[in-house]
Design an enzyme around this catalytic site. Structure first.
Site, PDB file in Angstrom:
ATOM      1  N   ASN A   9      53.476  71.146   7.974  1.00 12.11           N
ATOM      2  CA  ASN A   9      53.346  72.370   8.757  1.00 12.11           C
ATOM      3  C   ASN A   9      53.366  71.978  10.231  1.00 12.11           C
ATOM      4  OD1 ASN A   9      52.497  74.700  10.039  1.00 12.11           O
ATOM      5  ND2 ASN A   9      50.420  74.668   9.169  1.00 12.11           N
ATOM      6  N   LYS A  11      53.298  73.879  12.754  1.00 11.99           N
ATOM      7  CA  LYS A  11      52.561  74.824  13.608  1.00 11.99           C
ATOM      8  C   LYS A  11      53.424  75.180  14.821  1.00 11.99           C
ATOM      9  CE  LYS A  11      48.368  72.984  11.636  1.00 11.99           C
ATOM     10  NZ  LYS A  11      46.962  72.633  11.771  1.00 11.99           N
ATOM     11  N   HIS A  91      47.252  80.728   6.157  1.00 15.95           N
ATOM     12  CA  HIS A  91      46.693  79.518   6.780  1.00 15.95           C
ATOM     13  C   HIS A  91      45.402  79.892   7.510  1.00 15.95           C
ATOM     14  CE1 HIS A  91      46.142  76.089   9.404  1.00 15.95           C
ATOM     15  NE2 HIS A  91      46.918  75.410   8.569  1.00 15.95           N
ATOM     16  N   GLU A  93      44.256  79.075  10.250  1.00 13.68           N
ATOM     17  CA  GLU A  93      44.408  79.417  11.677  1.00 13.68           C
ATOM     18  C   GLU A  93      44.796  80.879  11.835  1.00 13.68           C
ATOM     19  OE1 GLU A  93      47.042  76.219  12.733  1.00 13.68           O
ATOM     20  OE2 GLU A  93      45.382  74.802  12.508  1.00 13.68           O
ATOM     21  N   GLU A 161      42.695  73.742   1.749  1.00 11.83           N
ATOM     22  CA  GLU A 161      42.494  73.134   3.064  1.00 11.83           C
ATOM     23  C   GLU A 161      41.118  73.517   3.597  1.00 11.83           C
ATOM     24  OE1 GLU A 161      46.492  72.342   5.112  1.00 11.83           O
ATOM     25  OE2 GLU A 161      46.082  74.445   5.433  1.00 11.83           O
ATOM     26  N   GLY A 167      42.639  69.080  11.292  1.00  7.17           N
ATOM     27  CA  GLY A 167      42.723  68.552  12.652  1.00  7.17           C
ATOM     28  C   GLY A 167      41.483  67.803  13.116  1.00  7.17           C
ATOM     29  N   SER A 203      43.654  66.847   7.624  1.00  2.32           N
ATOM     30  CA  SER A 203      43.528  65.451   8.068  1.00  2.32           C
ATOM     31  C   SER A 203      44.103  64.442   7.073  1.00  2.32           C
ATOM     32  CB  SER A 203      42.066  65.127   8.407  1.00  2.32           C
ATOM     33  OG  SER A 203      41.666  65.878   9.548  1.00  2.32           O
TER      34      SER A 203
HETATM   35  P1  PGA Z   1      46.139  68.618   9.853  1.00  2.00           P
HETATM   36  O1  PGA Z   1      46.504  70.138   9.538  1.00  2.00           O
HETATM   37  O2  PGA Z   1      46.914  67.770   8.867  1.00  2.00           O
HETATM   38  O3  PGA Z   1      46.606  68.389  11.262  1.00  2.00           O
HETATM   39  O4  PGA Z   1      44.668  68.476   9.681  1.00  2.00           O
HETATM   40  C1  PGA Z   1      46.700  70.575   8.230  1.00  2.00           C
HETATM   41  C2  PGA Z   1      47.039  72.034   8.220  1.00  2.00           C
HETATM   42  O5  PGA Z   1      46.532  72.791   9.075  1.00  2.00           O
HETATM   43  O6  PGA Z   1      47.811  72.484   7.363  1.00  2.00           O
END
Ligand code: PGA
Length: 241
Positions: A9, A11, A91, A93, A161, A167, A203
């Site tokens: 992803n 983003k 997601h 976010e 997740e 992150g 992560s």
């Molecule tokens: P990350 O993000 O691997 O940077 O922790 C994963 C995600 O948000 O899908």
């Protein structure tokens, strides 16, 4: 045995530099690579799909409707026409920044199915839920609320997740991941879902991917940051090969 899916992803990152990273990943894919999916910003779906080779390209969100007066939104049909074969929905976010509810996420997953896209439905507990011992309740509530009935391995994948792991460089323990994935698989079986892959995200790195990918019930991973660099993403693909 479900085939592993390694998804990335991007983003809101996507410039010419990342296109070169995509090319490098494509050119280095091992013959026995698992399914690989890259979800760039929507502006890059078409150019990447045109050079994708064995990599599938996906969107990061879609509107529930096929068309209409929804300024700034994109439908699943539009993503499909641009060359996408999958779309991430729900997601964390987006759940956080735009208040997306389980019900809305479900209508987006249904839209993906209508357009012939695989919906990658994201679920995950907050740090507060985890600390309060509410992980399974929170995650399974999202699974029940966000997945359309009769989901199968073609039209749906789930990405577990933990919000606090995204992150942050922190991940749950192997046992914690195993427990949540087993519970998600069991809940989906109750709802009649069949063969749906459950990915782990949050992560994921070249250092921890091998350990995560061998956990029972983990059918692949969804990487964020790590998917922007072919030198970091390729070891994850190779670990699943
Ligand atoms: P990350 O993000 O691997 O940077 O922790 C994963 C995600 O948000 O899908």
């Amino acid at each position: 045995m479900r085939r592993q899916l390694i998804a990335g992803n991007w983003k809101m990152h996507g410039s010419a530099a990342e296109m070169a990273e995509f090319d490098a990943l494509r050119d280095a894919l091992p013959d026995d690579a698992p399914d690989v999916l890259v979800c760039p910003p929507a502006t890059l779906i078409q150019p990447l799909a045109a050079r994708a080779g064995r990599i599938a390209v996906g969107g990061q969100d879609c509107h529930p409707e096929a068309k209409g007066a929804h300024t700034g939104d994109l439908s699943a049909e539009m993503l499909r026409e641009a060359g996408a074969s999958a779309v991430i929905v729900g997601h964390s976010e987006r759940r956080t920044a735009y208040g997306e509810s389980d019900g809305l996420v479900r209508t987006k997953a249904e839209a993906a199915r209508r357009a012939g896209l695989t919906a990658i439905v994201c679920v995950g507990e907050s740090g507060e839920d985890r600390d309060a011992g509410r992980t399974l309740g929170a995650v399974l509530g999202q699974v029940r609320g966000s997945l359309p009935p009769d989901s199968n391995g073609e039209n749906t994948a789930v990405a577990y997740e933990p919000v606090w792991a995204i992150g942050s460089g922190r991940t749950p323990t192997v046992e914690e991941i195993r427990e949540v994935h087993a519970a998600i698989h069991a809940t989906m079986r109750e709802t009649g879902a069949d063969g749906v892959r459950v990915l782990y995200g949050g992560s994921v790195s070249p250092d921890n991917c091998a350990e995560i990918l061998q956990i029972e019930g983990v059918d692949g991973v969804l990487g964020g940051d790590v998917s922007l660099t072919s030198a970091k993403f390729l070891p994850i693909v190779e670990a699943a090969a």
